[in-house]
Structure formats: structure tokens, C-alpha cells
Design a protein around this motif. Structure first.
Motif, PDB file in Angstrom:
ATOM      1  N   ILE A   9      10.843 -24.181 -36.226  1.00  0.00           N
ATOM      2  CA  ILE A   9      10.067 -24.243 -37.471  1.00  0.00           C
ATOM      3  C   ILE A   9       9.389 -22.899 -37.757  1.00  0.00           C
ATOM      4  CG2 ILE A   9       8.159 -25.405 -38.669  1.00  0.00           C
ATOM      5  CD1 ILE A   9      10.681 -27.143 -38.172  1.00  0.00           C
ATOM      6  N   ARG A  10       8.904 -22.235 -36.736  1.00  0.00           N
ATOM      7  CA  ARG A  10       8.221 -20.951 -36.911  1.00  0.00           C
ATOM      8  C   ARG A  10       9.129 -19.926 -37.593  1.00  0.00           C
ATOM      9  NH1 ARG A  10       4.614 -18.143 -32.340  1.00  0.00           N
ATOM     10  NH2 ARG A  10       4.177 -16.206 -33.428  1.00  0.00           N
ATOM     11  N   THR A  11      10.372 -19.830 -37.128  1.00  0.00           N
ATOM     12  CA  THR A  11      11.313 -18.871 -37.722  1.00  0.00           C
ATOM     13  C   THR A  11      11.735 -19.294 -39.117  1.00  0.00           C
ATOM     14  OG1 THR A  11      12.065 -18.174 -35.541  1.00  0.00           O
ATOM     15  CG2 THR A  11      13.536 -17.718 -37.393  1.00  0.00           C
ATOM     16  N   ILE A  12      11.894 -20.574 -39.341  1.00  0.00           N
ATOM     17  CA  ILE A  12      12.247 -21.059 -40.683  1.00  0.00           C
ATOM     18  C   ILE A  12      11.150 -20.658 -41.667  1.00  0.00           C
ATOM     19  CG2 ILE A  12      12.568 -23.131 -42.114  1.00  0.00           C
ATOM     20  CD1 ILE A  12      13.921 -24.375 -39.567  1.00  0.00           C
ATOM     21  N   LYS A  13       9.903 -20.850 -41.291  1.00  0.00           N
ATOM     22  CA  LYS A  13       8.788 -20.477 -42.173  1.00  0.00           C
ATOM     23  C   LYS A  13       8.719 -18.965 -42.377  1.00  0.00           C
ATOM     24  CE  LYS A  13       5.977 -24.534 -41.488  1.00  0.00           C
ATOM     25  NZ  LYS A  13       4.704 -25.118 -41.141  1.00  0.00           N
ATOM     26  N   LEU A  14       8.979 -18.197 -41.321  1.00  0.00           N
ATOM     27  CA  LEU A  14       9.017 -16.739 -41.459  1.00  0.00           C
ATOM     28  C   LEU A  14      10.091 -16.331 -42.457  1.00  0.00           C
ATOM     29  CD1 LEU A  14       8.516 -13.761 -40.741  1.00  0.00           C
ATOM     30  CD2 LEU A  14      10.094 -14.080 -38.817  1.00  0.00           C
ATOM     31  N   ASN A  15      11.290 -16.889 -42.299  1.00  0.00           N
ATOM     32  CA  ASN A  15      12.387 -16.555 -43.212  1.00  0.00           C
ATOM     33  C   ASN A  15      12.026 -16.914 -44.652  1.00  0.00           C
ATOM     34  OD1 ASN A  15      13.988 -15.568 -41.126  1.00  0.00           O
ATOM     35  ND2 ASN A  15      14.877 -17.571 -40.715  1.00  0.00           N
ATOM     36  N   GLN A  16      11.401 -18.051 -44.863  1.00  0.00           N
ATOM     37  CA  GLN A  16      10.981 -18.432 -46.209  1.00  0.00           C
ATOM     38  C   GLN A  16       9.948 -17.452 -46.756  1.00  0.00           C
ATOM     39  OE1 GLN A  16      10.016 -22.556 -45.209  1.00  0.00           O
ATOM     40  NE2 GLN A  16      11.684 -23.232 -46.549  1.00  0.00           N
ATOM     41  N   SER A  17       9.047 -16.980 -45.918  1.00  0.00           N
ATOM     42  CA  SER A  17       8.034 -16.024 -46.384  1.00  0.00           C
ATOM     43  C   SER A  17       8.663 -14.685 -46.775  1.00  0.00           C
ATOM     44  CB  SER A  17       6.954 -15.814 -45.319  1.00  0.00           C
ATOM     45  OG  SER A  17       7.421 -14.981 -44.275  1.00  0.00           O
ATOM     46  N   LEU A  18       9.865 -14.414 -46.252  1.00  0.00           N
ATOM     47  CA  LEU A  18      10.584 -13.182 -46.577  1.00  0.00           C
ATOM     48  C   LEU A  18      11.592 -13.385 -47.712  1.00  0.00           C
ATOM     49  CD1 LEU A  18      11.115 -11.832 -42.961  1.00  0.00           C
ATOM     50  CD2 LEU A  18       9.503 -10.984 -44.675  1.00  0.00           C
ATOM     51  N   GLY A  19      11.543 -14.542 -48.355  1.00  0.00           N
ATOM     52  CA  GLY A  19      12.363 -14.773 -49.534  1.00  0.00           C
ATOM     53  C   GLY A  19      13.652 -15.550 -49.312  1.00  0.00           C
ATOM     54  N   TYR A  20      13.910 -16.003 -48.092  1.00  0.00           N
ATOM     55  CA  TYR A  20      15.099 -16.820 -47.841  1.00  0.00           C
ATOM     56  C   TYR A  20      14.852 -18.231 -48.344  1.00  0.00           C
ATOM     57  CZ  TYR A  20      17.417 -13.410 -44.822  1.00  0.00           C
ATOM     58  OH  TYR A  20      18.062 -12.305 -44.333  1.00  0.00           O
ATOM     59  N   GLN A  21      15.924 -18.859 -48.823  1.00  0.00           N
ATOM     60  CA  GLN A  21      15.857 -20.234 -49.287  1.00  0.00           C
ATOM     61  C   GLN A  21      16.859 -21.073 -48.519  1.00  0.00           C
ATOM     62  OE1 GLN A  21      16.639 -19.909 -53.487  1.00  0.00           O
ATOM     63  NE2 GLN A  21      14.531 -19.355 -53.940  1.00  0.00           N
ATOM     64  N   ILE A  22      16.471 -22.296 -48.202  1.00  0.00           N
ATOM     65  CA  ILE A  22      17.378 -23.223 -47.528  1.00  0.00           C
ATOM     66  C   ILE A  22      18.412 -23.691 -48.526  1.00  0.00           C
ATOM     67  CG2 ILE A  22      17.573 -25.483 -46.422  1.00  0.00           C
ATOM     68  CD1 ILE A  22      14.673 -25.031 -45.386  1.00  0.00           C
ATOM     69  N   PHE A  23      19.700 -23.609 -48.142  1.00  0.00           N
ATOM     70  CA  PHE A  23      20.739 -24.138 -49.021  1.00  0.00           C
ATOM     71  C   PHE A  23      21.569 -25.215 -48.359  1.00  0.00           C
ATOM     72  CE2 PHE A  23      22.929 -20.662 -46.920  1.00  0.00           C
ATOM     73  CZ  PHE A  23      24.202 -21.150 -46.699  1.00  0.00           C
ATOM     74  N   ASN A  24      21.401 -25.411 -47.053  1.00  0.00           N
ATOM     75  CA  ASN A  24      22.111 -26.492 -46.374  1.00  0.00           C
ATOM     76  C   ASN A  24      21.461 -26.736 -45.025  1.00  0.00           C
ATOM     77  OD1 ASN A  24      24.038 -28.497 -46.113  1.00  0.00           O
ATOM     78  ND2 ASN A  24      25.564 -27.139 -45.230  1.00  0.00           N
ATOM     79  N   GLU A  25      21.664 -27.934 -44.502  1.00  0.00           N
ATOM     80  CA  GLU A  25      21.186 -28.297 -43.172  1.00  0.00           C
ATOM     81  C   GLU A  25      22.206 -29.218 -42.532  1.00  0.00           C
ATOM     82  OE1 GLU A  25      17.081 -29.688 -42.940  1.00  0.00           O
ATOM     83  OE2 GLU A  25      16.767 -28.974 -44.987  1.00  0.00           O
ATOM     84  N   ASP A  26      22.297 -29.159 -41.205  1.00  0.00           N
ATOM     85  CA  ASP A  26      23.061 -30.147 -40.469  1.00  0.00           C
ATOM     86  C   ASP A  26      22.228 -30.580 -39.277  1.00  0.00           C
ATOM     87  OD1 ASP A  26      23.472 -28.208 -38.418  1.00  0.00           O
ATOM     88  OD2 ASP A  26      25.425 -27.640 -39.219  1.00  0.00           O
ATOM     89  N   GLU A  27      22.819 -31.307 -38.356  1.00  0.00           N
ATOM     90  CA  GLU A  27      22.031 -31.824 -37.230  1.00  0.00           C
ATOM     91  C   GLU A  27      21.515 -30.720 -36.306  1.00  0.00           C
ATOM     92  OE1 GLU A  27      26.254 -31.637 -36.563  1.00  0.00           O
ATOM     93  OE2 GLU A  27      25.198 -32.964 -37.934  1.00  0.00           O
TER      94      GLU A  27
END
Length: 91
Positions: free
Chosen positions: A64-82
Motif C-alpha cells: 500500500i505504501r508504494t501504491i500511494k507513493l506512485n499515486q502521489s507522483l501522478g500514476y493512476q491505477i488502470f487494472n488489478e488482479d489477485e
């Protein structure tokens, strides 16, 4: 216009010039802001000095920490899997 993006069966198809990025920080450096600075400078350099229009990455769902970091740098989630969250940043 932004590139067209598609995701089918975890296969990423980008209708543009793209690159998949990745970065690992040694545990003793985590939490000191170094990874954030390094990643931001890398992103800024690539997008300003290459023909790359789309940066892709995947992060383990539990990171979760890295996901939030990536979002703060402008990345957007476009897909997820298990196992992973797939993210992109466009120019």
C-alpha cells in the motif's frame, strides 16, 4: 491526445511509445524520502528527454505504501488482479 490504453487478460497494450519502470530501494534507506526523490527525478527526466509517452508499473497489492507513493507522483491505477496493481503515468 493521450494514447489509447487497453488491458485484456492482464496483457497491457499501449497504442504509443511506452516503457515499464521498476525500482527497488534497500531496506536501510526506506522511509527517508530517498526513494521518492529518486523516482520523481527519474520520471521527470524520462518524460522530458525521451519519446516515451507512457510509463507503466506494477506493484504487489499488499504494498500500500508504494501504491500511494506512485499515486502521489501522478500514476493512476488502470487494472488489478489477485497479485498486482497495474499503474500508468502519461506525459
Amino acid at each position: 491526445p493521450p494514447p489509447k490504453k487497453y488491458c485484456t487478460d492482464n496483457q497491457i497494450i499501449i497504442n504509443a511509445v511506452w516503457a515499464e519502470t521498476g525500482m527497488f530501494l534497500l531496506p536501510e534507506f526506506i522511509g527517508k524520502g530517498l526513494g521518492t526523490s529518486m523516482k520523481k527525478e527519474f520520471i521527470d527526466y524520462i518524460l522530458a528527454n525521451t519519446n516515451i509517452e507512457v510509463l507503466l508499473l506494477k506493484t504487489q497489492r499488499e504494498n500500500i505504501r508504494t501504491i500511494k507513493l506512485n499515486q502521489s507522483l501522478g500514476y493512476q491505477i488502470f487494472n488489478e488482479d489477485e497479485a498486482y496493481v497495474y499503474m500508468m503515468k502519461t506525459k
